[in-house]
Enzyme design. Sequence first.
Site, PDB file in Angstrom:
ATOM      1  N   ASP A   1       0.704  -1.754  -0.184  1.00  0.00           N
ATOM      2  CA  ASP A   1      -0.014  -0.008  -0.004  1.00  0.00           C
ATOM      3  C   ASP A   1       0.767   1.626  -0.021  1.00  0.00           C
ATOM      4  OD1 ASP A   1      -2.076   1.115  -0.197  1.00  0.00           O
ATOM      5  OD2 ASP A   1      -3.144  -0.032   1.330  1.00  0.00           O
TER       6      ASP A   1
ATOM      7  N   ASP B   1      -9.995   4.070  -3.605  1.00  0.00           N
ATOM      8  CA  ASP B   1     -10.060   2.288  -3.688  1.00  0.00           C
ATOM      9  C   ASP B   1     -12.038   2.311  -3.990  1.00  0.00           C
ATOM     10  OD1 ASP B   1      -8.255   2.024  -1.669  1.00  0.00           O
ATOM     11  OD2 ASP B   1      -9.446   1.958   0.267  1.00  0.00           O
TER      12      ASP B   1
HETATM   13  C1  GAL Z   1      -6.135   1.650   1.437  1.00  0.00           C
HETATM   14  C2  GAL Z   1      -5.899   0.509   0.346  1.00  0.00           C
HETATM   15  C3  GAL Z   1      -7.287  -0.394   0.424  1.00  0.00           C
HETATM   16  C4  GAL Z   1      -6.581  -1.387   1.936  1.00  0.00           C
HETATM   17  C5  GAL Z   1      -6.726  -0.192   2.965  1.00  0.00           C
HETATM   18  C6  GAL Z   1      -6.541  -0.881   3.821  1.00  0.00           C
HETATM   19  O1  GAL Z   1      -4.810   1.870   1.589  1.00  0.00           O
HETATM   20  O2  GAL Z   1      -6.403   1.444  -0.932  1.00  0.00           O
HETATM   21  O3  GAL Z   1      -7.473  -1.496  -0.532  1.00  0.00           O
HETATM   22  O4  GAL Z   1      -6.205  -1.886   1.498  1.00  0.00           O
HETATM   23  O5  GAL Z   1      -6.310   0.601   2.801  1.00  0.00           O
HETATM   24  O6  GAL Z   1      -6.336  -0.067   5.036  1.00  0.00           O
END
Ligand code: GAL
Length: 445
Positions: free
Chosen positions: A150, A255
């Site tokens: 991430d 997301d």
């Molecule tokens: C976001 C990511 C998501 C998920 C989330 C977890 O940045 O895009 O898919 O992994 O963090 O905190």
Amino acid sequence: MLLIFASVLFSGYEASAKVLSGDIGRLPSLGFNSWNAFGCNINEDIFLNAARVLVDEGLKDAGYTYVNIDDCWSVKSGRDNDTGRILPDYTKFPDGINGTAEKIHDMGLQIGIYSSAGEATCGGYPASLGHETVDAETFAEWGIDYLKYDNCYSENTSSQSSDNDTCKACVPDRTNQNSWVTSAPGANGTCTNSNLCSAGYDYSKSTTYSRYKAMSDALASANRSILFNMCVWGRAKPSSGWGADISSSWRITGDIYASWSRIVQIINQASFQLDSVGFGSHIDMDMLEIGNSGLSDAEVRSHMALWAGFKSPLLIGANLSNIATSDLGVLKNQYLLAFSQDKEVGEGVKPYKWGTNADWTFNETSPAEFYSGSSSNGTLVLMFNPSSEDQSKTASFSEIPELSNRDSFTAIDIWSGEDLGCVRGSYTSQTSSHDTTAILFGKAC
Ligand code: GAL
């Protein structure tokens, strides 16, 4: 670890693609990920249950083999003082991540884990910036097969966002692949002039690139083939080439959520980045929302058709214990999975015309509607209806690059499996609002 770098020639665009030994990462990854349905409320049972359903419902046999743990699996307060390692949260994973990995492997499946190229994960757990080597070695030792990496807290632990020096992924200017549009694309567009990079900017000089490259290198030196997925939200334009150089798939947007308008936005963004799709080189449109409430049956079909057609990873983001039979049917669609997992053809579908809008119009609610792509089984044609009205849609062979040299082809409706016989010249179908007509054209007849 042995890495094979395959050079793939795209139409007018050359990039290398990352395929690990054993062909890992060559095709889009299929499996399950915990985030969309469970967020931080995870424990080993969730993954073992998901794994059981993958096996029992035939999803494993259909190709869904990754069981991926997302954020919130570790001890939040910090690393082990002596070893410097991230510690599994033993209340959630009583036998450690290696224990869960063993159970998943015993079911004939593979296991994925999650970290961030920052000082903390998005949920505020320990992350890997500056700890790439020890983390890659730990993941390898635990038997991990896939890393989702991430982009949070790259500047410091007080800001969740990632570095400012990198530019967001707006639609490239089609007349100049190295350039960008100079105005914000669409009402909800994420780009403003201030965060666009200047024309010709070398993205491999960005700190985003260095942060991700460090983990890619650490994984390459670890004693196990671990597929590298960059959850980089499209920052620093990974589809321009560097994404494929150092990873097998890279997120192109922020997301997803189980809302039709969000799914259409992602389709629109992705439709401008399809030249980068090939073996070992996949745009990640984010985990599937199929099985979560919020989408109609027509929307579920379009979600699956476009994700599979664009060769995005297909990671089920729903609670598999209570998923509807109709959703399972869509997830197991044999024609779309065969297209996604084609061993001979790496490219996905591409738009052959937009439809409602002029070609190459960037529109977050009304993207390109007509797509085609070749496969070992024939030419897949997708006719997508993003509008709120039912539409009559026609696939005219003269407009479709793969079909323009002949008059008639055999055809199958891939949703019903119906053999449409020998179709001459064009095929017209009533396409419901938000649905996608999907036809596989075979041999000339
Ligand atoms: C976001 C990511 C998501 C998920 C989330 C977890 O940045 O895009 O898919 O992994 O963090 O905190």
